[in-house]
Design an enzyme around this catalytic site. Structure first.
Site, PDB file in Angstrom:
ATOM      1  N   ASP A   3      -9.302  -6.625  11.850  1.00  0.00           N
ATOM      2  CA  ASP A   3      -8.541  -7.694  11.222  1.00  0.00           C
ATOM      3  C   ASP A   3      -8.988  -9.030  11.830  1.00  0.00           C
ATOM      4  O   ASP A   3      -8.856  -9.234  13.029  1.00  0.00           O
ATOM      5  CB  ASP A   3      -7.045  -7.474  11.463  1.00  0.00           C
ATOM      6  CG  ASP A   3      -6.173  -8.391  10.637  1.00  0.00           C
ATOM      7  OD1 ASP A   3      -6.665  -9.431  10.147  1.00  0.00           O
ATOM      8  OD2 ASP A   3      -4.988  -8.069  10.472  1.00  0.00           O
ATOM      9  N   CYS A  22      -5.373  -3.117   3.111  1.00  0.00           N
ATOM     10  CA  CYS A  22      -5.274  -3.542   4.507  1.00  0.00           C
ATOM     11  C   CYS A  22      -3.803  -3.841   4.779  1.00  0.00           C
ATOM     12  O   CYS A  22      -2.943  -3.494   3.968  1.00  0.00           O
ATOM     13  CB  CYS A  22      -6.196  -4.723   4.827  1.00  0.00           C
ATOM     14  SG  CYS A  22      -5.778  -6.299   4.053  1.00  0.00           S
ATOM     15  N   ARG A  82      -9.031  -8.678   4.557  1.00  0.00           N
ATOM     16  CA  ARG A  82     -10.018  -7.615   4.393  1.00  0.00           C
ATOM     17  C   ARG A  82     -10.018  -6.987   3.007  1.00  0.00           C
ATOM     18  O   ARG A  82     -11.068  -6.880   2.373  1.00  0.00           O
ATOM     19  CB  ARG A  82      -9.805  -6.535   5.457  1.00  0.00           C
ATOM     20  CG  ARG A  82     -10.028  -7.057   6.870  1.00  0.00           C
ATOM     21  CD  ARG A  82      -9.592  -6.079   7.923  1.00  0.00           C
ATOM     22  NE  ARG A  82      -8.130  -5.932   7.901  1.00  0.00           N
ATOM     23  CZ  ARG A  82      -7.468  -4.983   8.558  1.00  0.00           C
ATOM     24  NH1 ARG A  82      -8.135  -4.086   9.267  1.00  0.00           N
ATOM     25  NH2 ARG A  82      -6.154  -4.921   8.504  1.00  0.00           N
TER      26      ARG A  82
END
Length: 157
Positions: free
Chosen positions: A128, A9, A15
């Site tokens: 996100d 990420c 994440r």
């Protein structure tokens, strides 16, 4: 031979460390730890050496996942060589990875996490959660659980 999977990420604090922890959890539940090497990294090295975001950790712990990894930057030269699959959490991550890849072989290792989802038709991205509230962190975990199950199913075949 172990299947080596790297989750990516932007900052490697929400994440991708969650994807790493969930994948490790599911692999352990299946008794397949000896078949996988699982790691995560960030496109940016801004958070290098930091633990996962405290809010992400709190939500993950409630589901039985421990986010123990420390953030690290993605290193194209080493990571493209050392991993079989490099899985970005969103379209921008995938674009960045494709830009860093120098060969067709490297480009062939790049995947998007939501492509493995089975239950959710959330094809765009794992969003996100950094600037959002609790629901964002829960959505990330829902999507990652679904995608990890789909990924393990696909790897079984």
């Amino acid at each position: 031979m172990k299947k080596k999977i790297l989750f990516i990420c932007l900052g490697n604090i929400c994440r991708s460390p969650s994807a790493e922890a969930i994948m490790k959890h599911y692999v352990a539940k299946r008794g397949q730890e000896d078949q996988f090497y699982i790691d995560s990294a960030g496109i940016s090295g801004y958070h290098s050496g930091d633990p996962a975001d405290e809010r992400m950790q709190a939500h993950a712990i409630r589901r039985g996942y421990e986010l123990t990894s420390l953030s690290r930057k993605f290193y194209p030269d080493a990571d493209f060589e050392n991993f079989d699959m490099i899985i970005g959490m969103d379209d921008q991550n995938v674009r960045d990875l494709r830009r860093m890849a120098t060969t067709e072989e490297e480009r062939g290792k790049i995947y998007k996490m939501t492509d493995f989802c089975r239950r959710f038709s959330y094809r765009d991205s794992v969003p996100d959660p950094y600037y959002g509230g609790a629901a964002g962190f829960e959505l990330v975990l829902d999507l990652l659980e679904d995608a990890v199950e789909g990924l393990l199913e696909q790897l079984k075949d």
